[in-house]
Design a protein around this motif. Sequence first.
Motif, PDB file in Angstrom:
ATOM      1  N   ARG A 143     -31.316  26.241 -37.391  1.00  0.00           N
ATOM      2  CA  ARG A 143     -32.210  26.920 -36.459  1.00  0.00           C
ATOM      3  C   ARG A 143     -32.992  25.939 -35.593  1.00  0.00           C
ATOM      4  O   ARG A 143     -33.198  24.774 -35.944  1.00  0.00           O
ATOM      5  N   ASN A 144     -33.429  26.459 -34.463  1.00  0.00           N
ATOM      6  CA  ASN A 144     -34.252  25.697 -33.539  1.00  0.00           C
ATOM      7  C   ASN A 144     -35.659  25.549 -34.135  1.00  0.00           C
ATOM      8  O   ASN A 144     -36.142  26.434 -34.834  1.00  0.00           O
ATOM      9  N   VAL A 187     -23.935  32.249 -34.012  1.00  0.00           N
ATOM     10  CA  VAL A 187     -24.891  31.160 -33.790  1.00  0.00           C
ATOM     11  C   VAL A 187     -24.596  29.989 -34.722  1.00  0.00           C
ATOM     12  O   VAL A 187     -23.815  30.110 -35.672  1.00  0.00           O
ATOM     13  N   ARG A 188     -25.213  28.873 -34.443  1.00  0.00           N
ATOM     14  CA  ARG A 188     -25.103  27.731 -35.347  1.00  0.00           C
ATOM     15  C   ARG A 188     -25.848  28.037 -36.646  1.00  0.00           C
ATOM     16  O   ARG A 188     -26.815  28.807 -36.649  1.00  0.00           O
ATOM     17  N   PHE A 242     -29.665  28.946 -32.137  1.00  0.00           N
ATOM     18  CA  PHE A 242     -28.790  28.165 -31.268  1.00  0.00           C
ATOM     19  C   PHE A 242     -27.471  28.936 -31.150  1.00  0.00           C
ATOM     20  O   PHE A 242     -26.761  29.108 -32.143  1.00  0.00           O
ATOM     21  N   ASN A 269     -35.272  31.870 -32.778  1.00  0.00           N
ATOM     22  CA  ASN A 269     -35.112  30.420 -32.922  1.00  0.00           C
ATOM     23  C   ASN A 269     -33.632  30.056 -33.148  1.00  0.00           C
ATOM     24  O   ASN A 269     -33.302  29.144 -33.899  1.00  0.00           O
TER      25      ASN A 269
END
Length: 313
Positions: A163-164, A159-160, A6, A4
Amino acid sequence: MKNNLFLSGFWTRIWALLIDSLILGILGFILGFTFENIFISMGESAKFIGWIISLTYFSILNSKINNGQTLGKKFMKIQVTDIEGKTIDLKTSFIRTLILTTPFFLNGFKIPGSDAFSVINIIQSIIIFTSGIGIIIFYVFNKETRQSLHDILMKTYVVRDHRNTSVTMMPPLKKLPFYITGGLLSLIIITSVYNFNSNSEIKELIPVYEKISQQDHVLRTTVSMNYFPPENQKPVYTISIRTDQKQEFNGKMENDPVVKETVETFITSNVYKTDQSILNIVIGSGFDIGIARKYYSYNVVKPIYQWKEVLKK
């Protein structure tokens, strides 16, 4: 694998690196201002100061100790994780940082006691240069996972930090970056072998380089030859010397003991074509600790016959 995450954008990661570089650069400037003479006397070994600082900074902050975020990454809201989105341990972060920083801090570094034109140094230069370029190539062309070499080897992602809401599949790594890096490595090897075997004039300068490198206070030497202007085929020899002392010339630079010894070594070698040939001596000092650098440089250019007059005085 499903996750999940990004992935960080290209420019987001670049801005984070620039912020971290600025922070380390400010620290390096302060250290350089405080310990300038010490760093100058250390020569190429001074790079290890900045390397240790960088390894400590990125290894600790990119690990789970600081939620996978350096100050730059924290500002840009990104972090280093594994495929499951978990922050990595300190050991993994250290090895990841070591892979990333080694090509850049060892670029141009000569193995102590070895000849700069030796096979081992040429191979070392090819590996380090290709690794550094490869890190950049993978980051630019690996648009699917945005992993560079250090991420691929350690199975990490940038990653960012949010979370997605849904689970997605991580895209597979394409082969294009591997092909580009492999092609570049082949080109560098072929070019290096060709230049070394075909340039007999440079080979003649190797004994001169070795003698000058052994002079007192000389840390680094480069010797080169070009024609100027090209159509007249007038040889111009350039000898660049980096010393372990801060250079400040109040009088004539050609009277400096290191300069005179260098000129005498060159002239007695008889590698130049005629007394009309030009000899350019560049002498400088300074330091490079990897995260900050400062150099002083002076040069004097004379035909060989004028240099001979200087040596007689």
